[in-house]
Design a protein around this motif. Structure first.
Motif, PDB file in Angstrom:
ATOM      1  N   GLU A  30     -25.095  24.492 -11.781  1.00  0.00           N
ATOM      2  CA  GLU A  30     -23.724  24.963 -11.683  1.00  0.00           C
ATOM      3  C   GLU A  30     -23.615  26.413 -12.155  1.00  0.00           C
ATOM      4  O   GLU A  30     -22.955  27.235 -11.550  1.00  0.00           O
ATOM      5  N   LEU A  31     -24.307  26.696 -13.249  1.00  0.00           N
ATOM      6  CA  LEU A  31     -24.280  28.036 -13.803  1.00  0.00           C
ATOM      7  C   LEU A  31     -24.903  29.017 -12.813  1.00  0.00           C
ATOM      8  O   LEU A  31     -24.426  30.117 -12.609  1.00  0.00           O
ATOM      9  N   LEU A  32     -25.964  28.579 -12.177  1.00  0.00           N
ATOM     10  CA  LEU A  32     -26.611  29.431 -11.196  1.00  0.00           C
ATOM     11  C   LEU A  32     -25.664  29.752 -10.061  1.00  0.00           C
ATOM     12  O   LEU A  32     -25.523  30.891  -9.662  1.00  0.00           O
ATOM     13  N   ALA A  33     -24.972  28.744  -9.569  1.00  0.00           N
ATOM     14  CA  ALA A  33     -24.056  28.957  -8.454  1.00  0.00           C
ATOM     15  C   ALA A  33     -22.967  29.940  -8.859  1.00  0.00           C
ATOM     16  O   ALA A  33     -22.628  30.842  -8.110  1.00  0.00           O
ATOM     17  N   ALA A  34     -22.441  29.787 -10.070  1.00  0.00           N
ATOM     18  CA  ALA A  34     -21.335  30.632 -10.513  1.00  0.00           C
ATOM     19  C   ALA A  34     -21.773  32.081 -10.703  1.00  0.00           C
ATOM     20  O   ALA A  34     -21.001  32.997 -10.487  1.00  0.00           O
ATOM     21  N   ASP A  35     -23.003  32.289 -11.109  1.00  0.00           N
ATOM     22  CA  ASP A  35     -23.472  33.645 -11.377  1.00  0.00           C
ATOM     23  C   ASP A  35     -24.109  34.314 -10.171  1.00  0.00           C
ATOM     24  O   ASP A  35     -24.466  35.476 -10.219  1.00  0.00           O
ATOM     25  N   ASP A  36     -24.255  33.595  -9.095  1.00  0.00           N
ATOM     26  CA  ASP A  36     -24.963  34.117  -7.933  1.00  0.00           C
ATOM     27  C   ASP A  36     -24.201  35.301  -7.338  1.00  0.00           C
ATOM     28  O   ASP A  36     -23.055  35.167  -6.930  1.00  0.00           O
ATOM     29  N   PRO A  37     -24.834  36.482  -7.301  1.00  0.00           N
ATOM     30  CA  PRO A  37     -24.126  37.664  -6.806  1.00  0.00           C
ATOM     31  C   PRO A  37     -24.075  37.796  -5.287  1.00  0.00           C
ATOM     32  O   PRO A  37     -23.600  38.794  -4.773  1.00  0.00           O
ATOM     33  N   THR A  38     -24.558  36.789  -4.540  1.00  0.00           N
ATOM     34  CA  THR A  38     -24.575  36.901  -3.080  1.00  0.00           C
ATOM     35  C   THR A  38     -23.161  36.768  -2.508  1.00  0.00           C
ATOM     36  O   THR A  38     -22.395  35.912  -2.921  1.00  0.00           O
TER      37      THR A  38
END
Ligand code: MTE
Ligand code: MO
Length: 384
Positions: A30-38
């Protein structure tokens, strides 16, 4: 606190570099998705891409994270052979090459662009590109002031508006009989002469990217994005208010006054703030320190304060304004918070007020059609 203009966070660099490899176990999905700059794809054809607002961590939006709004296929213009024509109610019509424009005195301004339809995905009315939070971004633009070009051409006395015409064109799906229409928008002469209206050929110190208007675009500080015409082809000085499709049909709202309803072109940005984290639906641990943060912006004024509510709008706490404070730019803000001890659902909200005393409304005015979405939006989060 991380200072503005600092290099991209190590974590973000890491995310970029590691996109092809497995993510380490210490980072939750979830954290990865939220921080993803794409950029988030909201529409493929024509291309409409949203800045992933949950990843907001710097005053300047990098070029490849800046939202992209188009209506027609992107024109692929070559600097060589491209010309800007300046005509209409002028004493001296001009035809300028990119080199000639680059040789004029250069100015750099920083401005936040927000699409007038940003956040419309949260309206009941489903029409238009379903932007959520990120049809807004902030960049530094370099180019020549529009006023410099207008002085060179010399406005005739009867000039009232400046029309920008883009090189992109296509059919309007509801009006197929019309044939091809070019994207065009106008400014009143008084706004066009201001030192905050630029014809830009550089973005964040790099060549203006194709998707953002190469070789030349307008930047109309303080106005919604639709005024900042990309892929400029022609500047027409007009003796009448411009009645173009994107001026008087699209990008308009209704004004009710004296018992009459009139159609008004959308112009200045309204005060607005959004929460980057937590993002809607985010799961937060109970009884931990958490940094609520986001951005706030307005038209030709400054952000005076941002308040946050954790109880659906009953009570409000002042957030801390952080980073750079600059006219026509968003202001970052944060509020350190201790999450509740008990597992619960919470509704967070933020609300900005600007130096003109304008504040975000709690309710939506339907006369705004599917534009100007600046009412306070709830963010539901789950604790525990
Ligand atoms: N020529 C042209 N200019 C345009 C548009 C367009 O479709 N064609 N879209 C406008 C709208 S609605 C917005 S919000 C901004 C977005 O600029 P960006 O794509 O650089 O973020 O460009 C504006 N300029
Ligand atoms: Mo827009």
């Amino acid at each position: 606190m991380k200072p503005d203009h600092s290099p991209r966070q190590t974590r973000r660099d890491f995310l970029r570099a590691s996109s092809a490899i497995a993510f380490p176990a210490l980072l939750s999905n979830e954290l990865l998705a939220a921080d993803d700059p794409t950029l988030i794809v909201r529409q493929k054809t024509p291309v409409n891409l949203e800045f992933p607002f949950a990843s907001l961590d710097s005053f300047i939006t990098p070029n490849d994270e800046f939202f992209v709004r188009t209506r027609f296929p992107i024109p692929k213009l070559k600097a060589e052979g491209w010309r800007l024509r300046v005509e209409g109610a002028v004493k001296q019509p001009l035809t300028l090459s990119l080199d000639e424009i680059r040789r004029l005195s250069a100015q750099t301004i920083t401005a936040t662009l927000e699409c007038a339809g940003n956040s419309r995905a949260f309206l009941d009315r489903k029409r238009g590109v379903p932007w959520q939070y990120g049809a807004v971004s902030n960049a530094t633009w370099t180019g020549v002031l529009l006023s410099t070009i207008l002085e060179k051409a010399g406005l005739r006395e009867k000039a009232v508006e400046i029309v920008f015409e883009g090189a992109d064109e296509g059919e309007i799906s509801s009006e197929p009989e019309l044939g091809k229409v070019a994207y065009a928008r106008s400014l009143p002469v008084a706004k066009a002469k201001q030192a905050n209206v630029l014809l830009a050929y550089r973005m964040n110190n790099k060549e203006l990217p194709v998707s953002h208007g190469f070789p030349l675009r307008a930047i109309v500080s303080g106005w919604y994005g639709m005024a900042s015409v990309k892929w400029l082809k022609r500047i027409i000085v007009s003796e009448q208010p411009f009645g173009g499709y994107y001026q008087t049909f699209s990008y308009t709202f209704f004004e009710k006054k004296g018992g009459l309803v009139t159609v008004k072109p959308i112009t200045e940005q309204l005060v607005k703030s959004l929460i980057a984290r937590p993002h809607p639906g985010e799961k937060l641990a109970a009884n931990v320190n958490y940094r609520i943060h986001g951005a706030a912006w307005t038209g030709d004024a400054e952000i005076a304060r941002v308040e946050v509510s954790m109880d659906g709008g009953k009570s409000w706490q002042a957030a801390r304004l952080t980073g750079k404070s600059a006219r026509f730019c968003w202001r970052l803000w944060e509020l350190p918070w201790r999450t509740p001890k008990k597992a619960n659902k919470l509704t967070l909200m933020c609300r900005a007020t600007d130096s003109n005393g304008q504040s975000q409304p709690m309710r939506r005015d339907p006369a705004r059609r599917n534009y100007l979405v600046n009412h306070v939006l709830p963010v539901e989060v789950v604790i525990g």
